[in-house]
Enzyme design. Sequence first.
Site, mmCIF file in Angstrom:
data_model
loop_
_atom_site.group_PDB
_atom_site.id
_atom_site.type_symbol
_atom_site.label_atom_id
_atom_site.label_comp_id
_atom_site.label_asym_id
_atom_site.label_seq_id
_atom_site.Cartn_x
_atom_site.Cartn_y
_atom_site.Cartn_z
ATOM 1 C CD GLU A 13 7.347 42.203 8.303
ATOM 2 O OE1 GLU A 13 6.234 42.578 8.109
ATOM 3 O OE2 GLU A 13 7.966 42.647 9.242
ATOM 4 C CB CYS A 64 15.298 46.358 3.016
ATOM 5 S SG CYS A 64 15.550 46.507 4.646
ATOM 6 C CB CYS A 110 16.483 42.133 16.857
ATOM 7 S SG CYS A 110 18.141 42.929 17.240
ATOM 8 C CB CYS A 145 16.631 49.708 19.610
ATOM 9 S SG CYS A 145 18.381 49.072 19.406
ATOM 10 C CB CYS A 183 13.631 48.923 16.879
ATOM 11 S SG CYS A 183 13.557 47.426 15.631
#
Length: 354
Positions: free
Chosen positions: A104, A119, A126, A130, A133
């Site tokens: 995205e 962005c 990832c 975390c 997230c």
Amino acid sequence: MAGCQEGRKAGNNPMIVLSGLDLHEIEKITDELKASKFRARQIHNWIYLKSVKSIDEMTDLSVKFREQLKDVAAVTDTKIKVKQESADGTLKYLLEYPDGECVETVLMRFDNRANLTACVSSQVGCAVNCSFCATGKRGFIRNLTYKEIIEQVLTIQRDTGLKVTNVVFMGQGEPLLNLDNVLKAMEIFNENFQIGARRLTVSTSGIIPGIERLAELDMQSTLAISLHAPNHEVRRKLMKIEDKYSMPELKKALKTYIEKTGRRITIEYLLIKDLNDTLGSVKELVSYLHDLKCNVNLIPYNPTEKNDYQKPSNNSIMRFKSLLEQSGKKVTVRLERGADIDAACGQLSGKVKN
Ligand code: SAH
Ligand code: SF4
């Protein structure tokens, strides 16, 4: 997109994708086609400054040359799979690369400002994972190449006809775990898109070797650190990376970075109700930051999928802000952009939603 349909006459030869090529690489193509180097400059301008969707739109090239070019090249091989527009004008794109992986990309427009901020994502998924997230929940899938990173900005420019003025690496992924590609993309944003170094921001969860490398390179773009906690115990609850790169070591690396580059850094601090928004938290944070040349960006938590975290009340956000300001720091609260289309920070999962 028109570009995807171009150049199918090339038989078994793979298409050359023009997006992402530098002038030198485009010159190789024009040399092969026995055209002048000036044609390469024209193509380069059409790709980066005029954001065309197809070779047919490169109208200062002769029809004959365009046909030759279409035989070997296409503008892009990336598809817009989904596009959503928020009530506040924020645009979110789900892009699909040729291998079927999706990421995205978000375009934020701020009222009263000429800035158009993209962005961008640096990885599919990832590994840092975390706890707050949505991207982290997917795990790590793969790095993006520098071409795939800049393709995100080119897609926005082609689709909107607008020129992106700022780029933040705050989409999916950890930029400092894909640093070669991120650095190359930044160089291209700088040289080919004419986006100044100061208009580029790299956000990291605190990967110390990456920060050290950026210090050695004397990076002049903005480094943003996702700190999110006032102490080790709270941080390791939120970010497992704290066990590998803990706050005291992180601070050492940041001080070296600031000394070497002379730049002020941005500290990002996620505010979660009753977890890190308390009076005690502000005091500890002030003490951690007191000798760091930094601004602070407070990010009210954006609820994602299943977890128990909650956004603090506006009163509590403002109290935290003013106490931090009293310590002499410049503090901003991040505006929530595109929350109605899940385009706000941390909500980008890149999963294809059917
Ligand atoms: N991996 C990098 C950059 C991408 S995340 C990093 O972590 O810094 C961009 C920002 O969004 C980070 O500050 C991240 O902590 C924040 N973020 C992630 N999930 C969020 C959520 N649910 N609400 C608000 N911010 C979030
Ligand atoms: Fe990765 Fe950043 Fe999300 Fe953490 S906040 S999981 S580092 S994208």
